[in-house]
Design a protein around this motif. Sequence first.
Motif, PDB file in Angstrom:
ATOM      1  N   TRP A   1     -60.228  60.394  61.815  1.00 21.28           N
ATOM      2  CA  TRP A   1     -59.800  61.059  63.038  1.00 21.28           C
ATOM      3  C   TRP A   1     -58.421  60.587  63.488  1.00 21.28           C
ATOM      4  N   PHE A   2     -58.165  59.283  63.427  1.00 23.79           N
ATOM      5  CA  PHE A   2     -56.874  58.791  63.894  1.00 23.79           C
ATOM      6  C   PHE A   2     -55.731  59.298  63.018  1.00 23.79           C
ATOM      7  N   SER A   3     -56.037  59.603  61.756  1.00 22.30           N
ATOM      8  CA  SER A   3     -55.037  60.211  60.881  1.00 22.30           C
ATOM      9  C   SER A   3     -54.938  61.719  61.130  1.00 22.30           C
ATOM     10  N   ALA A   4     -56.092  62.368  61.258  1.00 20.83           N
ATOM     11  CA  ALA A   4     -56.117  63.823  61.431  1.00 20.83           C
ATOM     12  C   ALA A   4     -55.587  64.243  62.800  1.00 20.83           C
ATOM     13  N   ALA A   5     -55.762  63.396  63.813  1.00 28.72           N
ATOM     14  CA  ALA A   5     -55.385  63.768  65.178  1.00 28.72           C
ATOM     15  C   ALA A   5     -53.904  64.095  65.306  1.00 28.72           C
ATOM     16  N   LYS A   6     -53.091  63.529  64.404  1.00 30.63           N
ATOM     17  CA  LYS A   6     -51.647  63.807  64.439  1.00 30.63           C
ATOM     18  C   LYS A   6     -51.362  65.281  64.192  1.00 30.63           C
ATOM     19  N   LYS A   7     -52.287  65.963  63.513  1.00 27.29           N
ATOM     20  CA  LYS A   7     -52.099  67.389  63.204  1.00 27.29           C
ATOM     21  C   LYS A   7     -52.678  68.301  64.286  1.00 27.29           C
ATOM     22  N   ARG A   8     -53.236  67.668  65.315  1.00 20.99           N
ATOM     23  CA  ARG A   8     -53.753  68.368  66.499  1.00 20.99           C
ATOM     24  C   ARG A   8     -54.875  69.352  66.166  1.00 20.99           C
ATOM     25  N   PRO A   9     -55.909  68.893  65.484  1.00 20.42           N
ATOM     26  CA  PRO A   9     -57.083  69.760  65.266  1.00 20.42           C
ATOM     27  C   PRO A   9     -57.942  69.816  66.525  1.00 20.42           C
ATOM     28  N   ILE A  10     -58.979  70.614  66.467  1.00 17.55           N
ATOM     29  CA  ILE A  10     -59.928  70.724  67.585  1.00 17.55           C
ATOM     30  C   ILE A  10     -61.128  69.826  67.280  1.00 17.55           C
ATOM     31  N   LEU A  11     -61.438  68.903  68.186  1.00 16.31           N
ATOM     32  CA  LEU A  11     -62.586  68.013  68.001  1.00 16.31           C
ATOM     33  C   LEU A  11     -63.706  68.414  68.949  1.00 16.31           C
ATOM     34  N   ILE A  12     -64.880  68.604  68.394  1.00 20.14           N
ATOM     35  CA  ILE A  12     -66.080  68.927  69.168  1.00 20.14           C
ATOM     36  C   ILE A  12     -67.120  67.847  68.863  1.00 20.14           C
TER      37      ILE A  12
END
Length: 584
Positions: free
Chosen positions: A160-171
């Motif tokens: 998540w900390f890597s993916a969050a840079k790409k601004r995905p949607i987290l549910i």
Amino acid sequence: MTELRLLLDLGINMSAQSVSVELAKNALDEFSAKYPSRKKSENFELFTAFCVLRKYEVEDVTLEAGCVGEGKDGGIDWIYVIINGRVVSLLDPVDTENITRNSEIRLIIGQAKEEIGWKASVGEKFLATFGDLFGGQEESTVRAYASDLTTSVKNFLEFWFSAAKKRPILIIELVQASLSDREPHDDVKASMALAAAEIDRVFRVQSNQSFLGSEQLFNLYSAAPSYDASLKYVEELEKGDDKVALVTLYDYYKFLCDDQGQLNEHFFEDNVRDYERGVNVNKQILNTLQSEAKNSDFWWLNNGITMLVSEPPVSSRKEYDLRDVQIVNGLQTSQTIYDWARAKEAFTQDNRTVLVRIIAPSNEDEKAKVIRATNSQTPVSKASLRATDEIHKRIEDVLKLRGLFYDRRKNYYKNHGKSPREIISITLLSQAMISAFLMRPDTARARPSSFLDNDDTYNDLFDSGRDMEQFCWAAAAQKRVDEALSSSNYSKSEKNNLRFYVLLIMRVLGSSIVARTGVWSSRPCKDDWFPSNAEILRAADWIVGIQQSISTTTSSPDSVYKGSALKEHLKKDWKNKFKEWTEF
């Protein structure tokens, strides 16, 4: 109307409690029969996870890998991450390569108790565990937790900390499941809300909380998606049994939705690619939808939709009655239309139209030709189109004779009620073949997808001249290995690392039995010979011993299993080990 509600409305002479609980218990018994080696309590946890993940693509091994309720679990019985509709195991590091802006990432955490009631203590345990594992506590202050749970959380956080840079949607979804037929009390809901607040604080989202009782579990378990649908249209052109129609964006959006307004994802099972959020073509589609230009229609600027049906469409008052719908081209357009319409505060009408081709192929060969042709205009990975190759149809037919179902059409057999233990995916069969016949378990463990993308290696594996019995052996033996390991005391990460190495050793063992000496070969093994559970577990113990002997302080077990050194050590020691195991 659900089956349960129908029973109640018919006035069956049973209390509501006995009906709902009895139906849920019967569903649990049916499900548990497919997992005879698991403990009863473990089966209820797996059953509830299966119900929650029913609408997603999930392999049996991944389903089991997410169940972490084995003591010191902090109240968490299972944990899963779903990325763009696909359930991914958290026992391995999760790749962020395909994550783009607005990719949907769903983290689901749950506890399941085979009791008729709800407990506030579930939320209280969640609260403490979330603070320890997700809240950034110092390692020395964190209580001891099961290794599978800590590994899963660690891998999710790193992802998540890597993916969050790409601004995905987290549910995030928190689930409490039981056999209760009643609503939870306010104190139970309040304790879950406090736990949710803790995880919301960490990830800065608004999580969802749900309570699945006997009625909800039964309905989720017994739900079967409908492949039939009605589609309104504005204009049509027909030739023979096939149609080309203009459909308003509003009517097409309604066609895509189920009764709850969710996307009918099973309409896309025969599509060769997943949705790719954020790629340029989807940005262009979204821009076109948002522009709402009055001087140009949507279908002028878009290639449209191709769907296959099992019977010629029947039309009445400009509405088609469609059977066994499969959208084989246009997933990107469909998903973008769905997301765009869902995001609008009120989407009641849009008279712009999308072009829809409706084809009723007379046989599977025609269907495969349509899928290939309509997906050749835009880039598609070679591996995605492999399922339509003739050899995969042959494998599917042969495996049926052995009681196994080859899932070359994603989720086809799952949606037709087959047990997960009877289903084998293209990826898993490929991994089994790579291990047993190409003798490369490290590749099967670490790089199966890249292997299948390469024409030379793919053709080596799925050579049309390869004996079909080899595919049968690999599929059946892999299932046996997985079943034996599932009942062992190894951790889930160890089972995941061992499964393909054990399969290789079992094939080599079968060859050595025929040769009456320790040969390192897959060939002499008889295709009707299969290992016993004792042989499988003995091989697993030996492999773990070798792995531990060659590991260093800087190398993790995962890296050893994904490297080539372990296989070479096994090969070197095999002749002596075979002598120890057998007497002639």
